[in-house]
Design an enzyme around this catalytic site. Structure first.
Site, mmCIF file in Angstrom:
data_model
loop_
_atom_site.group_PDB
_atom_site.id
_atom_site.type_symbol
_atom_site.label_atom_id
_atom_site.label_comp_id
_atom_site.label_asym_id
_atom_site.label_seq_id
_atom_site.Cartn_x
_atom_site.Cartn_y
_atom_site.Cartn_z
ATOM 1 N N GLU A 164 -3.244 7.935 -4.541
ATOM 2 C CA GLU A 164 -3.602 7.438 -5.872
ATOM 3 C C GLU A 164 -4.918 8.064 -6.349
ATOM 4 O O GLU A 164 -5.823 8.302 -5.538
ATOM 5 C CB GLU A 164 -3.755 5.913 -5.822
ATOM 6 C CG GLU A 164 -2.482 5.202 -5.463
ATOM 7 C CD GLU A 164 -2.667 3.693 -5.314
ATOM 8 O OE1 GLU A 164 -3.792 3.192 -5.547
ATOM 9 O OE2 GLU A 164 -1.695 3.018 -4.967
ATOM 10 N N ARG A 208 0.857 -1.180 0.000
ATOM 11 C CA ARG A 208 0.000 0.000 0.000
ATOM 12 C C ARG A 208 0.895 1.232 0.000
ATOM 13 O O ARG A 208 1.980 1.218 0.596
ATOM 14 C CB ARG A 208 -0.890 0.022 1.248
ATOM 15 C CG ARG A 208 -2.094 -0.893 1.172
ATOM 16 C CD ARG A 208 -3.198 -0.263 0.336
ATOM 17 N NE ARG A 208 -4.421 -1.017 0.378
ATOM 18 C CZ ARG A 208 -4.789 -1.905 -0.545
ATOM 19 N NH1 ARG A 208 -3.991 -2.166 -1.565
ATOM 20 N NH2 ARG A 208 -5.958 -2.522 -0.461
ATOM 21 N N HIS A 213 -0.946 0.723 -9.884
ATOM 22 C CA HIS A 213 -1.631 -0.182 -8.951
ATOM 23 C C HIS A 213 -2.283 -1.333 -9.721
ATOM 24 O O HIS A 213 -3.495 -1.560 -9.626
ATOM 25 C CB HIS A 213 -2.664 0.571 -8.120
ATOM 26 C CG HIS A 213 -3.008 -0.140 -6.838
ATOM 27 N ND1 HIS A 213 -3.432 0.509 -5.696
ATOM 28 C CD2 HIS A 213 -2.987 -1.461 -6.512
ATOM 29 C CE1 HIS A 213 -3.666 -0.370 -4.737
ATOM 30 N NE2 HIS A 213 -3.405 -1.576 -5.214
#
Length: 316
Positions: free
Chosen positions: A263, A234, A281
Protein backbone atom coordinates in the site's frame (compact mmCIF):
# COMPACT_ATOMS: atom_id res chain seq x y z
CA UNK A 1 3.23 23.75 31.19
CA UNK A 2 6.62 24.73 29.76
CA UNK A 3 8.40 22.62 27.19
CA UNK A 4 10.90 21.52 29.81
CA UNK A 5 8.06 19.97 31.83
CA UNK A 6 6.42 18.18 28.91
CA UNK A 7 7.42 14.63 27.94
CA UNK A 8 8.94 14.34 24.47
CA UNK A 9 7.24 12.08 21.96
CA UNK A 10 8.30 10.79 18.55
CA UNK A 11 5.49 10.44 16.01
CA UNK A 12 6.51 7.93 13.33
CA UNK A 13 3.53 8.15 10.97
CA UNK A 14 1.03 10.62 9.58
CA UNK A 15 -1.73 10.98 12.17
CA UNK A 16 -5.22 12.44 12.12
CA UNK A 17 -5.14 16.22 12.80
CA UNK A 18 -7.22 15.94 15.98
CA UNK A 19 -4.72 13.46 17.46
CA UNK A 20 -1.71 15.54 16.45
CA UNK A 21 -3.30 18.66 17.95
CA UNK A 22 -4.01 16.85 21.23
CA UNK A 23 -0.44 15.54 21.38
CA UNK A 24 1.03 18.96 20.68
CA UNK A 25 -0.96 20.52 23.51
CA UNK A 26 0.38 18.04 26.05
CA UNK A 27 3.78 16.90 24.75
CA UNK A 28 6.83 18.05 22.86
CA UNK A 29 6.21 16.33 19.55
CA UNK A 30 8.91 15.30 17.09
CA UNK A 31 6.96 14.62 13.90
CA UNK A 32 8.81 11.96 11.88
CA UNK A 33 12.14 13.70 12.40
CA UNK A 34 13.85 10.30 12.34
CA UNK A 35 13.17 10.40 8.59
CA UNK A 36 12.89 14.09 7.72
CA UNK A 37 15.59 15.63 9.94
CA UNK A 38 18.12 13.07 11.18
CA UNK A 39 20.24 15.70 12.91
CA UNK A 40 17.32 17.06 14.91
CA UNK A 41 16.25 13.52 15.74
CA UNK A 42 19.72 12.57 16.95
CA UNK A 43 19.78 15.60 19.22
CA UNK A 44 16.35 14.85 20.69
CA UNK A 45 16.59 11.03 20.83
CA UNK A 46 18.03 10.82 24.38
CA UNK A 47 15.00 12.73 25.70
CA UNK A 48 12.22 10.93 23.78
CA UNK A 49 10.09 8.91 26.17
CA UNK A 50 7.27 7.70 23.90
CA UNK A 51 6.58 6.69 20.32
CA UNK A 52 3.21 7.17 18.66
CA UNK A 53 2.57 5.07 15.54
CA UNK A 54 -0.31 3.97 13.37
CA UNK A 55 -1.18 0.45 12.29
CA UNK A 56 1.03 0.58 9.20
CA UNK A 57 4.07 2.23 10.78
CA UNK A 58 7.38 0.51 11.41
CA UNK A 59 8.93 0.66 14.88
CA UNK A 60 11.89 -1.71 14.55
CA UNK A 61 14.48 -2.69 17.13
CA UNK A 62 16.98 -0.35 15.46
CA UNK A 63 14.78 2.67 16.14
CA UNK A 64 14.18 1.64 19.75
CA UNK A 65 17.93 1.22 20.24
CA UNK A 66 18.33 4.91 19.39
CA UNK A 67 15.83 5.91 22.11
CA UNK A 68 17.45 5.13 25.47
CA UNK A 69 14.68 6.88 27.44
CA UNK A 70 11.81 5.12 25.63
CA UNK A 71 9.01 4.13 28.03
CA UNK A 72 5.91 3.37 25.93
CA UNK A 73 4.71 2.85 22.35
CA UNK A 74 1.11 3.87 21.60
CA UNK A 75 -0.36 2.60 18.32
CA UNK A 76 -3.30 4.28 16.60
CA UNK A 77 -4.91 1.11 15.23
CA UNK A 78 -5.66 -2.49 16.08
CA UNK A 79 -2.79 -3.94 14.08
CA UNK A 80 0.71 -3.49 15.44
CA UNK A 81 2.67 -5.94 13.30
CA UNK A 82 5.06 -3.13 12.29
CA UNK A 83 6.21 -2.83 15.91
CA UNK A 84 8.96 -5.16 17.06
CA UNK A 85 7.05 -6.19 20.17
CA UNK A 86 9.66 -8.70 21.40
CA UNK A 87 12.31 -5.98 21.25
CA UNK A 88 10.02 -3.64 23.18
CA UNK A 89 9.39 -6.29 25.83
CA UNK A 90 13.12 -6.89 26.22
CA UNK A 91 13.39 -3.24 27.12
CA UNK A 92 10.34 -3.33 29.40
CA UNK A 93 8.52 -0.96 27.05
CA UNK A 94 4.77 -1.63 26.87
CA UNK A 95 2.90 -1.36 23.58
CA UNK A 96 -0.74 -0.26 23.36
CA UNK A 97 -3.24 -0.31 20.51
CA UNK A 98 -6.87 0.68 19.93
CA UNK A 99 -9.01 -2.48 19.85
CA UNK A 100 -12.80 -2.71 20.02
CA UNK A 101 -13.55 0.91 19.06
CA UNK A 102 -13.28 0.03 15.36
CA UNK A 103 -15.00 -3.37 15.42
CA UNK A 104 -18.28 -2.12 13.98
CA UNK A 105 -16.78 -0.10 11.15
CA UNK A 106 -14.53 -2.92 9.96
CA UNK A 107 -17.39 -5.41 10.15
CA UNK A 108 -19.67 -3.01 8.27
CA UNK A 109 -17.15 -2.59 5.46
CA UNK A 110 -16.52 -6.33 5.25
CA UNK A 111 -20.22 -6.91 4.62
CA UNK A 112 -20.27 -3.92 2.26
CA UNK A 113 -17.47 -5.42 0.19
CA UNK A 114 -19.18 -8.81 0.19
CA UNK A 115 -22.41 -7.27 -1.11
CA UNK A 116 -20.54 -5.07 -3.57
CA UNK A 117 -18.58 -7.87 -5.19
CA UNK A 118 -21.46 -10.36 -5.17
CA UNK A 119 -24.06 -7.95 -6.53
CA UNK A 120 -21.68 -5.93 -8.72
CA UNK A 121 -22.73 -2.64 -7.11
CA UNK A 122 -19.77 -0.49 -8.26
CA UNK A 123 -19.99 -2.03 -11.72
CA UNK A 124 -23.72 -1.38 -11.86
CA UNK A 125 -23.15 2.22 -10.86
CA UNK A 126 -20.72 2.65 -13.75
CA UNK A 127 -23.16 0.86 -16.06
CA UNK A 128 -25.81 3.49 -15.34
CA UNK A 129 -23.38 6.44 -15.44
CA UNK A 130 -21.90 5.30 -18.75
CA UNK A 131 -25.36 5.28 -20.36
CA UNK A 132 -25.41 1.54 -20.97
CA UNK A 133 -28.76 0.83 -19.32
CA UNK A 134 -30.87 1.81 -22.38
CA UNK A 135 -28.92 -0.77 -24.36
CA UNK A 136 -30.08 -3.63 -22.14
CA UNK A 137 -30.24 -4.94 -18.59
CA UNK A 138 -27.23 -5.31 -16.31
CA UNK A 139 -25.93 -8.91 -16.09
CA UNK A 140 -27.35 -11.09 -13.34
CA UNK A 141 -25.34 -11.29 -10.12
CA UNK A 142 -24.89 -13.58 -7.11
CA UNK A 143 -27.44 -13.89 -4.29
CA UNK A 144 -26.06 -13.32 -0.79
CA UNK A 145 -28.91 -14.26 1.55
CA UNK A 146 -28.65 -17.89 2.59
CA UNK A 147 -25.15 -18.34 1.16
CA UNK A 148 -22.30 -19.99 3.08
CA UNK A 149 -19.82 -17.63 4.73
CA UNK A 150 -16.39 -18.53 6.06
CA UNK A 151 -14.57 -16.16 8.41
CA UNK A 152 -10.79 -16.48 8.79
CA UNK A 153 -10.26 -15.22 12.33
CA UNK A 154 -13.01 -15.20 14.95
CA UNK A 155 -11.90 -12.44 17.28
CA UNK A 156 -14.08 -9.47 18.14
CA UNK A 157 -14.29 -8.22 14.56
CA UNK A 158 -14.84 -11.70 13.15
CA UNK A 159 -17.73 -12.17 15.55
CA UNK A 160 -19.15 -8.77 14.57
CA UNK A 161 -18.99 -9.81 10.91
CA UNK A 162 -20.71 -13.12 11.67
CA UNK A 163 -23.42 -11.31 13.64
CA UNK A 164 -24.18 -9.10 10.63
CA UNK A 165 -24.06 -12.02 8.22
CA UNK A 166 -26.59 -13.90 10.33
CA UNK A 167 -29.13 -11.20 9.49
CA UNK A 168 -28.79 -12.34 5.88
CA UNK A 169 -29.51 -15.91 6.88
CA UNK A 170 -25.98 -16.94 5.94
CA UNK A 171 -24.59 -20.27 7.09
CA UNK A 172 -21.46 -19.31 9.03
CA UNK A 173 -18.25 -21.24 9.61
CA UNK A 174 -14.79 -20.12 10.69
CA UNK A 175 -11.20 -21.02 11.27
CA UNK A 176 -8.83 -19.78 13.96
CA UNK A 177 -5.88 -21.14 15.90
CA UNK A 178 -8.38 -23.09 18.01
CA UNK A 179 -12.16 -23.23 18.47
CA UNK A 180 -13.51 -20.17 20.25
CA UNK A 181 -15.40 -20.71 23.50
CA UNK A 182 -18.96 -19.49 23.29
CA UNK A 183 -18.94 -19.38 19.47
CA UNK A 184 -21.48 -21.75 17.99
CA UNK A 185 -20.50 -21.51 14.34
CA UNK A 186 -18.94 -24.48 12.56
CA UNK A 187 -15.19 -24.69 13.14
CA UNK A 188 -12.66 -25.83 10.54
CA UNK A 189 -9.08 -26.61 11.47
CA UNK A 190 -7.49 -24.64 8.63
CA UNK A 191 -8.22 -22.13 5.87
CA UNK A 192 -8.17 -24.75 3.10
CA UNK A 193 -10.90 -26.82 4.74
CA UNK A 194 -12.93 -23.70 5.45
CA UNK A 195 -12.61 -22.36 1.91
CA UNK A 196 -13.79 -25.67 0.46
CA UNK A 197 -16.97 -25.45 2.53
CA UNK A 198 -18.11 -21.88 1.75
CA UNK A 199 -19.22 -19.50 -0.98
CA UNK A 200 -17.68 -16.35 0.54
CA UNK A 201 -14.44 -16.15 2.51
CA UNK A 202 -13.82 -13.06 4.66
CA UNK A 203 -10.31 -12.61 6.06
CA UNK A 204 -9.99 -10.77 9.39
CA UNK A 205 -7.01 -12.42 11.05
CA UNK A 206 -4.09 -10.37 12.45
CA UNK A 207 -1.10 -9.64 10.25
CA UNK A 208 2.50 -10.52 11.00
CA UNK A 209 4.87 -13.36 10.24
CA UNK A 210 2.49 -16.02 11.55
CA UNK A 211 -0.21 -15.27 8.98
CA UNK A 212 1.89 -14.10 6.03
CA UNK A 213 0.57 -15.72 2.84
CA UNK A 214 -2.05 -17.67 4.79
CA UNK A 215 -4.53 -17.27 1.94
CA UNK A 216 -2.46 -18.97 -0.73
CA UNK A 217 -3.08 -20.80 -4.00
CA UNK A 218 -4.34 -23.91 -2.17
CA UNK A 219 -6.93 -21.90 -0.25
CA UNK A 220 -8.08 -20.08 -3.38
CA UNK A 221 -8.32 -23.34 -5.32
CA UNK A 222 -10.45 -24.77 -2.50
CA UNK A 223 -12.71 -21.69 -2.58
CA UNK A 224 -13.39 -22.50 -6.21
CA UNK A 225 -14.73 -20.79 -9.33
CA UNK A 226 -18.01 -19.82 -7.63
CA UNK A 227 -16.31 -18.46 -4.52
CA UNK A 228 -15.52 -14.89 -3.48
CA UNK A 229 -12.72 -13.57 -1.28
CA UNK A 230 -13.00 -10.47 0.94
CA UNK A 231 -9.91 -9.17 2.75
CA UNK A 232 -10.22 -6.57 5.52
CA UNK A 233 -7.24 -7.88 7.52
CA UNK A 234 -3.75 -7.08 6.21
CA UNK A 235 -2.43 -7.26 2.67
CA UNK A 236 0.30 -9.62 3.86
CA UNK A 237 -2.25 -12.29 4.83
CA UNK A 238 -3.13 -12.92 1.17
CA UNK A 239 -0.57 -14.15 -1.36
CA UNK A 240 -1.28 -11.36 -3.83
CA UNK A 241 0.38 -13.05 -6.79
CA UNK A 242 -1.65 -16.20 -6.17
CA UNK A 243 -4.82 -14.12 -5.90
CA UNK A 244 -4.14 -12.35 -9.20
CA UNK A 245 -3.49 -15.71 -10.86
CA UNK A 246 -6.68 -17.20 -9.43
CA UNK A 247 -8.78 -14.25 -10.58
CA UNK A 248 -7.15 -14.21 -14.01
CA UNK A 249 -7.89 -17.85 -14.76
CA UNK A 250 -11.33 -17.93 -13.12
CA UNK A 251 -10.23 -20.12 -10.23
CA UNK A 252 -12.38 -17.87 -7.99
CA UNK A 253 -15.33 -15.69 -8.96
CA UNK A 254 -14.21 -12.37 -7.53
CA UNK A 255 -12.71 -10.42 -4.66
CA UNK A 256 -13.38 -7.42 -2.45
CA UNK A 257 -10.14 -5.94 -1.12
CA UNK A 258 -9.52 -3.15 1.38
CA UNK A 259 -5.85 -3.98 1.99
CA UNK A 260 -2.87 -4.72 -0.22
CA UNK A 261 0.67 -6.04 0.00
CA UNK A 262 2.40 -2.77 -0.95
CA UNK A 263 0.00 0.00 0.00
CA UNK A 264 -0.85 2.45 -1.43
CA UNK A 265 0.39 0.77 -4.60
CA UNK A 266 -2.17 -1.63 -6.06
CA UNK A 267 -1.14 -4.07 -8.81
CA UNK A 268 -2.29 -3.01 -12.27
CA UNK A 269 -3.82 -6.44 -12.80
CA UNK A 270 -6.27 -5.87 -9.93
CA UNK A 271 -7.13 -2.39 -11.17
CA UNK A 272 -8.19 -3.79 -14.53
CA UNK A 273 -10.34 -6.70 -13.30
CA UNK A 274 -14.12 -6.20 -13.54
CA UNK A 275 -14.84 -8.81 -10.85
CA UNK A 276 -12.83 -7.04 -8.15
CA UNK A 277 -13.96 -4.26 -5.80
CA UNK A 278 -11.16 -2.15 -4.33
CA UNK A 279 -11.19 0.28 -1.41
CA UNK A 280 -8.23 2.27 0.02
CA UNK A 281 -7.69 0.64 3.44
CA UNK A 282 -10.70 2.50 4.79
CA UNK A 283 -12.38 -0.13 6.96
CA UNK A 284 -12.16 1.97 10.13
CA UNK A 285 -12.42 5.22 8.20
CA UNK A 286 -15.38 6.99 9.74
CA UNK A 287 -15.11 10.27 11.59
CA UNK A 288 -16.65 8.82 14.73
CA UNK A 289 -14.35 5.81 14.93
CA UNK A 290 -11.15 7.63 14.03
CA UNK A 291 -11.90 10.18 16.75
CA UNK A 292 -12.46 7.36 19.24
CA UNK A 293 -9.20 5.70 18.16
CA UNK A 294 -7.34 9.00 18.54
CA UNK A 295 -8.75 9.50 22.01
CA UNK A 296 -7.73 6.00 23.10
CA UNK A 297 -4.22 6.47 21.67
CA UNK A 298 -3.91 9.72 23.60
CA UNK A 299 -5.47 8.29 26.77
CA UNK A 300 -2.96 5.42 26.83
CA UNK A 301 -0.13 7.94 26.80
CA UNK A 302 -1.80 10.00 29.49
CA UNK A 303 -2.28 6.92 31.66
CA UNK A 304 1.38 5.96 31.31
CA UNK A 305 2.73 9.36 32.25
CA UNK A 306 0.28 9.60 35.15
CA UNK A 307 1.52 6.27 36.50
CA UNK A 308 -1.91 4.68 35.95
CA UNK A 309 -2.65 1.28 34.36
CA UNK A 310 -2.60 1.32 30.57
CA UNK A 311 -6.07 1.10 29.05
CA UNK A 312 -5.35 -1.29 26.18
CA UNK A 313 -1.91 -2.91 26.33
CA UNK A 314 -1.33 -5.51 23.66
CA UNK A 315 -1.51 -9.14 24.75
CA UNK A 316 1.64 -10.55 26.28
Amino acid sequence: MSNSDRPEVLVVAALMPFLMEALQRRYVVHDRTHVSDPAAFAAAAPRIRAVVANGEAKVPRELMDRLPALEVISVFGVGYDGVDVPAARERGVPVTNTPQVLNDDVADLAIGLLLSVARGIPQADRYVRDGKWPQGPFPLTRKVTGARLGVVGMGRIGQAIAHRASAFGMQIAYTARSPRAGVNYTYHADAVALAAAVDFLIVITPGGAGTRGLINARVLEALGPQGYLVNVARGSVVDEAALIAALSKGAIAGAGLDVFANEPNVPAELLSMPNVVLTPHMASGTIQTREAMAQLTFDNLQAHFAGAPLLTPVDA
